[in-house]
Structure formats: C-alpha cells, structure tokens
Design a protein around this motif. Structure first.
Motif, short mmCIF file in Angstrom:
data_model
loop_
_atom_site.label_atom_id
_atom_site.label_comp_id
_atom_site.label_asym_id
_atom_site.label_seq_id
_atom_site.Cartn_x
_atom_site.Cartn_y
_atom_site.Cartn_z
N GLN A 184 -7.41 3.78 -2.48
CA GLN A 184 -6.54 4.74 -1.79
C GLN A 184 -5.26 4.06 -1.33
O GLN A 184 -5.32 3.08 -0.60
CB GLN A 184 -7.28 5.34 -0.59
CG GLN A 184 -6.48 6.41 0.13
CD GLN A 184 -7.33 7.28 1.02
OE1 GLN A 184 -8.48 7.57 0.72
NE2 GLN A 184 -6.78 7.69 2.14
N SER A 185 -4.13 4.56 -1.81
CA SER A 185 -2.84 3.99 -1.39
C SER A 185 -1.76 5.04 -1.61
O SER A 185 -1.99 6.05 -2.26
CB SER A 185 -2.53 2.73 -2.19
OG SER A 185 -2.49 3.03 -3.56
N GLU A 186 -0.59 4.78 -1.02
CA GLU A 186 0.50 5.76 -1.13
C GLU A 186 1.67 5.13 -1.85
O GLU A 186 2.37 4.29 -1.30
CB GLU A 186 0.88 6.27 0.27
CG GLU A 186 -0.34 6.87 0.96
CD GLU A 186 0.00 7.90 2.03
OE1 GLU A 186 1.17 8.32 2.11
OE2 GLU A 186 -0.93 8.27 2.77
N HIS A 187 1.83 5.50 -3.08
CA HIS A 187 2.86 4.93 -3.95
C HIS A 187 3.68 6.01 -4.61
O HIS A 187 4.01 5.90 -5.78
CB HIS A 187 2.21 4.09 -5.05
CG HIS A 187 1.76 2.73 -4.59
ND1 HIS A 187 2.61 1.66 -4.52
CD2 HIS A 187 0.56 2.29 -4.15
CE1 HIS A 187 1.95 0.61 -4.07
NE2 HIS A 187 0.70 0.96 -3.83
N ARG A 209 0.82 -1.21 0.00
CA ARG A 209 0.00 0.00 0.00
C ARG A 209 0.85 1.27 0.00
O ARG A 209 0.33 2.36 -0.11
CB ARG A 209 -0.92 0.04 1.24
CG ARG A 209 -1.77 -1.18 1.42
CD ARG A 209 -2.82 -1.34 0.35
NE ARG A 209 -3.84 -0.30 0.43
CZ ARG A 209 -4.74 -0.10 -0.51
NH1 ARG A 209 -4.73 -0.82 -1.60
NH2 ARG A 209 -5.64 0.84 -0.36
N ILE A 210 2.14 1.12 0.19
CA ILE A 210 2.95 2.33 0.28
C ILE A 210 4.19 2.20 -0.58
O ILE A 210 4.55 1.12 -1.02
CB ILE A 210 3.40 2.61 1.73
CG1 ILE A 210 4.27 1.46 2.24
CG2 ILE A 210 2.22 2.84 2.63
CD1 ILE A 210 5.17 1.90 3.33
N ASP A 211 4.83 3.29 -0.82
CA ASP A 211 6.04 3.31 -1.60
C ASP A 211 7.18 3.68 -0.67
O ASP A 211 7.28 4.81 -0.21
CB ASP A 211 5.91 4.34 -2.72
CG ASP A 211 7.15 4.37 -3.58
OD1 ASP A 211 8.01 3.51 -3.40
OD2 ASP A 211 7.24 5.26 -4.44
#
Lengths: 264, 357
Positions: B255-258, A52-54
């Motif tokens: 919804q995500s953080e990339h 879900r994250i980078d």
C-alpha cells in the motif's frame, strides 16, 4: 517563571518549530483518523516518507498536511545506501520546495537500525548540497557528535528500533548525546507510550518524533493528546529542576526547622 | 424506460448496471477497458471481520451487511450469467508470527468481542491442523469461518455476461463530464474508482489512488497443496494475505500513494514473497505467474462515497480496500437511490462537508 515556557520555542537551523512533538504519518487506519490525531497532537512539523508517496500529483497525506497548515518534513525511509538517500532527498526538495530532510539510511529490514557509515556519508553530501539535515541515528554519542561536526542541523537518536514501542533502552547514552550536542536533539523512534515521551524530554531532548505509538494505538486521537501533554510535561520538568535522588526518606515538613542551605 | 449512464466498468459499475437493468432502467455502461482496473487485480477477500480495526466500526457494519448479501447475490448472478460467480465458501484464518503480532491479533479479538462478534483464538498447532501448509513461524492466530473470498476474475466475467443479458449496452469508450448533459433525460452514475475525482467537482479531494501490488501464483505438480481457506497473517507487523483460487493463490498487498502508477516494483514483489513464504513455505515451488498493481479508490475514512452529487448525477466509489465485498450492498443502495430513496449518512458524500455540493 512557567509562563515563559511558551516563549522557549524550539529552533532548528534558524527555523522556529512551534511544537516539540514531531509526528509521522505511517500506520494510520485512514486519513480521517490521521487528521484527528494530528490535530490532537498539536504538531507543526510532520515527516512523510518520500518513497511511499508521489509529491508531484499530491496525495491524501500531503493534501491533508497542507490543509492543516502543518509543515512537511520529507524523509528518506527505505533507503539503504548514501547514494539512494541523496537522490531521494533531492527529489523531495524539488517536489516539495523545502531544504529540510529527515535523513534515514537503514542497514536492514529486520532491525531498521541506521547504517552509521552510509548515514554519515549521506549527511555530509546533503549538508554540502545546502540541505538542512536532520539525521535519524543510533543512540551512539560518537556518531551523534560526528553528524553534528559535518553540519547536521539536529541529531535524532533512537530510543529503540522503529515501531517496537520498547521505549528508551539506553537513557544514559541519550543523556551523553544531549550533554555533548550543540544542536537540538530529537528522540526519534521506539516510543510506545506517554511516559517514555516525557522521559525523553526529562533526559534533555529538545523534541520527540513518533508515529506508530499514535497511529497504531487503539484510539490514535487520544494517544496523540497524551503525547502532547507528555512532551510538555517532560520539558517543563526538565527545566523545573528535579530534586536529587536520596537513599533515605526526607520529611517534607521537618519537625525542627533549620536554615535552608545557601544556594549561592 | 429511463436512461442511466454508468461510468466505469469495474465490479461496482458492473454490479450497479446489472441491478439497475433488472430494475427496469435502460442502461449504458461506459469504460474504455471494462473489468481491467483494480477489480481485475484485486484479491477478492470478503473479509470484513478480519479487516476490522478500532475506529472503523462503521465500515465493519457495512461490510457485514454486504457479506450477508453475498451468497444470494452470487447464486442469482451465476444463474443470470450462466457461469459461476466465483464465490469460495471456505473461511479465513489469521496467523501471527512474533509476539508483537500475537498481541496485535489479541487486540483485534478483544475489539471484536466487545462489538459482540467473538472470534476463535487458536494456537499455532491448532491453526496447522486446519491448514497444514502453515509454516513453523506461525505461533497462533484466529479462525474466522464467516470471512469468505471470491475469484474476482470469474466474478467480473459473470457480471458482464449477466449485465449484457439484462440489456446493458457496454460501450468501450471513455466518458467525459458534460457529455451526457446534452440529452437532458438521463441520469449519470459515476463508478470510475480512483479516476472518479476528476469527473465531478463534488468529488475533488474525496477519492485518491492508493496503489497496491499483488501477485498471482499457480500450483505446480508436486508442490504443497493450495490452502483451503484464505490465510491472512502479520509478519513482524506487516500484513499479508494469501487467497486460494482454483489451481493457485493470490498474494497481496502493498500500500502506497504514487499517483496513478500501476507498475509493480522489485521491492514490492520481494516483500510480498518474503512474508508469504514465512507463512506458507510450500509456495517456493509454485509458479510466479503474475505481478500487478492496482489503484484502490481511497476515501478519507475508507468508507464508500455513495449518494447524490446533483440533480442528475449519482456516485458510487471510494470503496478503498473493500470494493468487491461491498458490491452487492452498493448495487442495492444505488437502485434504492434511482427509485427515489436515500442512503445512510455514513456513505453519503455530504458527510465530508467540504465540497461545494
């Protein structure tokens, strides 16, 4: 006696974990709410979904954890096969420079229950690759034992499925896992309110991992505080030694005093 | 006439540029590709009530203030642009599937009632009388007639037309910090969404990209008609929304953080379609016309970052999920700032107290 409780620090694979409440970040309305909840929980270790994250560019959550001095426990949420989970764990190690991983391999979207076959396979591969593996597992004493045998640093059985808030559905299985385990046992998933977190600790778990119960509470900060107290209370109660359950009442101030039984 | 450089041509930049030009400023808008970012992919919900959540009362108040401005804003914009602003005046229904979803909507209704904003609770049957396309998995929900929507693409076209008619010069070139400092006269307004953080040291850590995937479906002959209202739903705890457009629907959003990743993924598209189909089974016959991803400019508390950064620089960004809703209010506050006024403390970047400004 109780003064020593603070010294009884949880140790996972030789690494001291300052708080027995491990948190997740999913579900918070916003970063400010999450920050207040994390601070109120007193947690020192927080799990973050790598999918879900980078991790390369940094994100709100990672920056927040860094600022609060909370260690990141990357997890493999969303992975459905051992191969996917191994790849995700390796990317996490590279990006975050940690060998810790919360291993999650779920069977399907509806139950989000661990797939035991894929989980054990992934655990074995990651242990061989030098990871400190904390697997999210079913409340199955046999699977928990096998995960420990392949070298996992802890076992993390569920109380009930992720996000359900149904509490600990099979306390006896959790007790059996605790009785059998030579590594820390972390109750992971299913906690809905504070009494259930306390119950996990009373059953002998070494820590509790929860996210939704706090992040989706109407007042996350207050619920985080409640969970912190519950985990401390449950841990203290476990080590204080509870009284036996009796069928009939027993007056706490008997009318005729007798000599107490020998405690040898 | 004083010079204003507006950096960013999304819904916020365009709205502020238009209103500033109307207020007598000489406005240049800089964006290498105006109206192509998150405003272009957005769902266009004007839905502060159904977005409400305990702990975000400040955001609800801002949203309600801006929603009040919307009908007048749209009317004035349509007249100024000579084309429709895209406002869709029908309301919103919120549908729940499982018992946990219903409990969550009950909590939302109780929360809103406590804030003096009662909403109507409806059974599954009552909801289906309002929107016959709702599937049998829908067991109950809410009706919120005041939460509206706007066709974001019609809106952006109208804003650009109105801005240019009002004298805004749209320059399709990127802007770099320091560039405008040479001609000492002008004021700079940063409205670059998720890209804003790198444009001023005072914004570091205050704005981050929050990826959202979103789909566009078009109605085909013989398929069940498009719903009249916006349909929001909780499907096993996962939120999904379906916003009507002329001849189709917008379905969002993940919804995500990339980082600055704007590629839609297979899993994101599959999840949205699966949940949307549970709510409106008839969409199976629609065309999947577009899958896209945008970057919401996320702020730490989801409330905009709007105010003065230094003697010559203003900012209006960090609108998170609510940029289109908050555009009329943002433009009004920005014009107030340009005229020497101040902004409420809830939006002022100084509230975070961790920047060097």
């Amino acid at each position: 006696m109780h003064g020593n409780l603070a010294d009884e620090t949880l140790v996972v694979a030789g690494r001291k974990i300052g708080s027995r409440l491990i948190t997740g970040t999913g579900g918070a309305a916003n970063l400010e709410v999450l920050e207040r909840a994390l601070v109120a929980s007193g947690t020192t270790l927080t799990t973050v979904a790598m999918r879900r994250i980078d991790a390369r560019t940094g994100t709100g959550v990672l920056d927040l954890l860094r600022r609060l001095g909370i260690e990141v426990l990357p997890n493999t949420a969303g992975c459905r096969t051992a191969a996917e989970a191994v790849l995700t764990a390796r990317l996490a190690r590279e990006a975050l420079e940690t060998d810790l991983v919360k291993l999650e391999v779920v069977a399907d979207e509806r139950t989000l229950l661990p797939d035991p076959i894929e989980l054990l396979d992934a655990a074995e591969q990651l242990v061989d690759d030098g990871f400190t593996v904390l697997p999210y597992t079913n409340d199955d004493p046999v699977l928990a034992r096998k995960l420990e045998q392949v070298g996992c640093a802890a076992v993390m059985p569920l109380g009930s499925p992720i996000g359900t808030g149904l509490g600990i559905r099979n306390p006896h299985n959790i007790e059996m896992i605790v009785a059998d385990a030579g590594v820390p046992v972390v109750l992971d998933a299913g906690i809905g309110t504070a009494s259930e977190a306390a119950q996990a600790m009373e059953l002998g778990c070494d820590a509790v991992l929860l996210a939704t119960a706090v992040t989706r509470a109407a007042d996350p900060e207050r619920m985080a505080h409640a969970m912190r107290l519950a985990v401390e209370a449950g841990y203290a109660a476990r080590h204080a030694g509870r009284i036996p359950r009796r069928y009939w009442a027993q007056a706490s101030s008997p009318e005729t005093d007798r000599e107490p039984p020998e405690t040898g | 006439m004083e010079d204003l450089v507006v950096v960013g041509g999304g819904v916020i930049g365009l709205s502020c540029a238009w209103r500033a030009a109307q207020a007598g400023w000489h406005v240049t808008l800089r964006d290498p590709a105006p109206a192509s970012g998150s405003s272009w992919v957005a769902g266009g919900m004007l839905a502060p009530v159904t977005e409400a959540w305990p702990g975000e009362e400040g955001l609800l108040e801002l949203g309600l203030s801006s929603l009040e401005l919307w009908p007048g804003f749209a009317e004035e914009l349509s007249a100024a642009a000579g084309q429709p602003a895209g406002l869709h005046p029908e309301g919103t229904v919120v549908a729940a599937t499982g018992s946990g979803d219903r409990a969550e909507l009950d909590a939302l209704a109780t929360h809103l009632a406590r804030l003096g904003r009662p909403v109507e609770r409806l059974s599954g049957r009552e909801l289906r009388r309002l929107e016959p396309g709702l599937g049998p998995d829908v067991r109950g929900g809410l009706s919120v007639p005041g939460d509206l929507s706007v066709d974001n693409r019609a809106l952006l076209a109208a804003l650009r037309a109105a801005a240019e008619k009002a004298g805004v010069a749209v320059v399709e070139r990127a802007w770099a910090p320091g560039e405008t400092a040479d001609d000492a006269a002008g004021t700079v307004l940063i409205c670059a969404g998720a890209h804003s953080a790198s444009l001023h040291p005072g914004l570091a850590g205050l704005v981050r990209p929050v990826k959202g995937e979103i789909l566009r479906l078009t109605h085909r002959h013989g398929a069940f008609p498009v719903p009249t209202r916006t349909v929001r739903a909780l499907v096993d705890g996962r939120p999904v929304y379906l916003v009507p457009r002329p001849g189709g629907l917008v379905v969002g959003a993940t919804q995500s953080e990339h980082g600055f990743d704007t590629e839609p993924t297979v899993g994101g598209v599959r999840d949205l379609l699966r949940d949307a189909e549970r709510i409106l089974p008839g969409i199976a016959e629609y065309t999947l016309a577009e899958a896209a991803a945008g970057l919401r400019p996320g702020s730490p508390d989801n409330v905009p970052v709007l105010g003065r950064l230094d003697g010559r620089t203003l900012v209006a960004t960090g609108h998170s999920r609510n940029g289109i809703l908050l555009a009329p209010l943002t433009a009004r506050l920005v014009v107030g700032l340009l005229e020497g006024g101040s902004v409420p403390a809830t939006v002022d970047p100084a509230r975070f107290g961790r920047t060097g400004t």
